[in-house]
Enzyme design. Structure first.
Site, mmCIF file in Angstrom:
data_model
loop_
_atom_site.group_PDB
_atom_site.id
_atom_site.type_symbol
_atom_site.label_atom_id
_atom_site.label_comp_id
_atom_site.label_asym_id
_atom_site.label_seq_id
_atom_site.Cartn_x
_atom_site.Cartn_y
_atom_site.Cartn_z
ATOM 1 N N ASP A 149 32.708 -38.373 -10.004
ATOM 2 C CA ASP A 149 31.275 -38.572 -10.143
ATOM 3 C C ASP A 149 30.644 -37.913 -8.913
ATOM 4 O O ASP A 149 31.322 -37.709 -7.899
ATOM 5 C CB ASP A 149 30.972 -40.076 -10.194
ATOM 6 C CG ASP A 149 29.489 -40.363 -10.236
ATOM 7 O OD1 ASP A 149 28.779 -39.735 -11.046
ATOM 8 O OD2 ASP A 149 29.032 -41.217 -9.444
ATOM 9 N N ASP A 169 26.871 -38.443 -7.418
ATOM 10 C CA ASP A 169 26.019 -39.295 -6.594
ATOM 11 C C ASP A 169 26.714 -40.620 -6.285
ATOM 12 O O ASP A 169 27.116 -41.353 -7.183
ATOM 13 C CB ASP A 169 24.679 -39.544 -7.292
ATOM 14 C CG ASP A 169 23.913 -38.252 -7.550
ATOM 15 O OD1 ASP A 169 24.071 -37.301 -6.756
ATOM 16 O OD2 ASP A 169 23.168 -38.186 -8.547
ATOM 17 N N ASP A 176 23.624 -41.695 -2.593
ATOM 18 C CA ASP A 176 22.877 -41.926 -3.826
ATOM 19 C C ASP A 176 21.506 -42.488 -3.472
ATOM 20 O O ASP A 176 21.275 -42.930 -2.344
ATOM 21 C CB ASP A 176 23.645 -42.910 -4.723
ATOM 22 C CG ASP A 176 23.201 -42.838 -6.177
ATOM 23 O OD1 ASP A 176 22.277 -42.059 -6.508
ATOM 24 O OD2 ASP A 176 23.788 -43.560 -6.994
ATOM 25 N N ASP A 179 18.270 -44.820 -5.528
ATOM 26 C CA ASP A 179 17.689 -45.401 -6.740
ATOM 27 C C ASP A 179 16.461 -44.611 -7.192
ATOM 28 O O ASP A 179 16.041 -44.721 -8.335
ATOM 29 C CB ASP A 179 17.320 -46.872 -6.505
ATOM 30 C CG ASP A 179 18.555 -47.761 -6.402
ATOM 31 O OD1 ASP A 179 19.620 -47.378 -6.945
ATOM 32 O OD2 ASP A 179 18.459 -48.832 -5.772
ATOM 33 N N ASN A 231 26.053 -37.848 -14.456
ATOM 34 C CA ASN A 231 24.834 -38.128 -15.213
ATOM 35 C C ASN A 231 23.660 -37.665 -14.362
ATOM 36 O O ASN A 231 23.578 -38.015 -13.179
ATOM 37 C CB ASN A 231 24.685 -39.638 -15.475
ATOM 38 C CG ASN A 231 25.652 -40.168 -16.508
ATOM 39 O OD1 ASN A 231 26.315 -39.416 -17.206
ATOM 40 N ND2 ASN A 231 25.731 -41.486 -16.606
ATOM 41 N N GLN A 232 22.768 -36.899 -14.953
ATOM 42 C CA GLN A 232 21.586 -36.399 -14.239
ATOM 43 C C GLN A 232 20.338 -36.614 -15.095
ATOM 44 O O GLN A 232 19.649 -35.669 -15.482
ATOM 45 C CB GLN A 232 21.775 -34.922 -13.868
ATOM 46 C CG GLN A 232 22.859 -34.681 -12.841
ATOM 47 C CD GLN A 232 22.527 -35.298 -11.488
ATOM 48 O OE1 GLN A 232 21.385 -35.236 -11.018
ATOM 49 N NE2 GLN A 232 23.519 -35.910 -10.854
ATOM 50 N N SER A 233 20.053 -37.883 -15.385
ATOM 51 C CA SER A 233 18.901 -38.192 -16.242
ATOM 52 C C SER A 233 17.578 -37.887 -15.565
ATOM 53 O O SER A 233 16.534 -37.881 -16.226
ATOM 54 C CB SER A 233 18.935 -39.659 -16.689
ATOM 55 O OG SER A 233 18.709 -40.526 -15.591
ATOM 56 N N CYS A 247 23.085 -39.720 -26.536
ATOM 57 C CA CYS A 247 23.979 -38.558 -26.535
ATOM 58 C C CYS A 247 25.432 -39.012 -26.370
ATOM 59 O O CYS A 247 25.710 -40.155 -26.047
ATOM 60 C CB CYS A 247 23.600 -37.608 -25.404
ATOM 61 S SG CYS A 247 23.906 -38.305 -23.770
ATOM 62 N N CYS A 283 27.410 -37.399 -24.185
ATOM 63 C CA CYS A 283 27.894 -36.949 -22.885
ATOM 64 C C CYS A 283 27.556 -37.907 -21.744
ATOM 65 O O CYS A 283 28.186 -37.845 -20.693
ATOM 66 C CB CYS A 283 27.386 -35.539 -22.565
ATOM 67 S SG CYS A 283 25.614 -35.279 -22.656
ATOM 68 N N ARG A 284 26.620 -38.787 -21.929
ATOM 69 C CA ARG A 284 26.232 -39.682 -20.833
ATOM 70 C C ARG A 284 27.278 -40.768 -20.624
ATOM 71 O O ARG A 284 27.612 -41.512 -21.531
ATOM 72 C CB ARG A 284 24.864 -40.312 -21.123
ATOM 73 C CG ARG A 284 24.364 -41.174 -19.992
ATOM 74 C CD ARG A 284 22.937 -41.648 -20.231
ATOM 75 N NE ARG A 284 22.553 -42.600 -19.215
ATOM 76 C CZ ARG A 284 22.188 -42.289 -17.976
ATOM 77 N NH1 ARG A 284 22.154 -41.022 -17.613
ATOM 78 N NH2 ARG A 284 21.877 -43.229 -17.102
#
Length: 185
Positions: A8, A10, A16, A18, A52-54, A98, A100-101
Site C-alpha cells: 500500500d 499512504d 498519510d 485524513d 486506493n486514490q479516491s 468498482c 479495483c478498490r
C-alpha cells in the site's frame, strides 16, 4: 519464480493524511521505507504498489498530480538502489462499486496480470489498514500490517481476523523480517 511484495502507499511508504495527499509538497515519504524497498529489491524481491486514490474521484487532485508523486517515489527508490516494478491505483469513490478498490482484490489481480504471474500465493500484501489485509487475503497473498499510518488502530481487528498476518513496526521491520526468514521461498 517471481517473489513479489505488494505495498500500500499512504501510511506504509509515506505519511498519510485524513485530508488526503493532494500535492507533491504534501507527499512525505518515510525515509526508512525508501531504504526498505531498496533492500527488498536487492534481496531479489519484486516490489509493486496497490493504492486506493479516491481523492481523484473526489476532485481533490488529478491524475497528473498523482503521476508526479509516483515519479518522485520511483526516483527516490532508484537513487537508493531499488526498483518498483509497477504501481496500480484505484481512482474511484467507495460508492462507485468498482472491482479495483481495496478491500476488493482487483488491484492485486491487475498487478498479477501485468507481471504475468500464475498465482499470488507466494506473494505478500503489506498495508496499514484492514482493507489492505482483506484485499491481500482475498487474492491469496500472505499479509503484513505496519503500525505506521493507520496500522495501530487496526491491529487488534487484524489479529483476530488473520492470526498469521505479520504485525510490523514499519516497512523496514517487515523487509528485515522477510529477508532474514530462512523458511520462506
Amino acid at each position: 519464480m517471481t517473489r513479489l511484495v505488494i505495498l500500500d502507499r499512504d501510511g506504509v511508504i509515506n505519511q498519510d493524511s485524513d485530508a488526503y495527499i493532494k500535492s507533491l509538497d504534501e507527499w512525505q515519504p518515510y525515509p526508512s521505507a525508501i531504504q526498505a524497498i531498496a533492500r527488498l529489491t536487492q534481496a531479489g524481491w519484486t516490489v509493486a504498489i496497490a493504492t486506493n486514490q479516491s481523492g481523484i474521484g473526489r476532485g481533490y487532485y488529478d491524475v497528473a498530480t498523482l503521476e508526479r508523486i509516483h515519479r518522485r517515489l520511483l526516483s527516490l527508490v532508484k537513487a537508493a538502489g531499488g526498483e518498483i516494478a509497477t504501481i496500480a491505483y484505484c481512482p474511484h469513490l467507495p460508492e462507485d462499486g468498482c472491482e479495483c478498490r481495496k478491500p476488493k482484490p482487483g488491484l492485486l489481480y491487475r498487478i498479477q496480470r501485468g507481471l504475468a504471474l500464475d498465482t499470488l500465493a507466494d506473494s505478500w500484501m503489506v498495508g496499514d489498514s484492514l482493507r489492505d489485509i482483506q484485499a491481500g487475503l482475498a487474492a491469496g497473498c500472505r499479509t503484513a500490517l505496519t503500525r505506521t499510518g493507520k496500522g495501530r488502530r487496526y491491529e487488534a481487528e487484524v489479529r483476530s481476523m488473520s492470526p498469521v498476518t505479520w504485525i510490523c513496526e514499519d516497512l523496514m521491520d517487515f523487509a528485515e523480517q522477510l529477508i532474514n526468514e530462512p523458511d520462506l521461498p
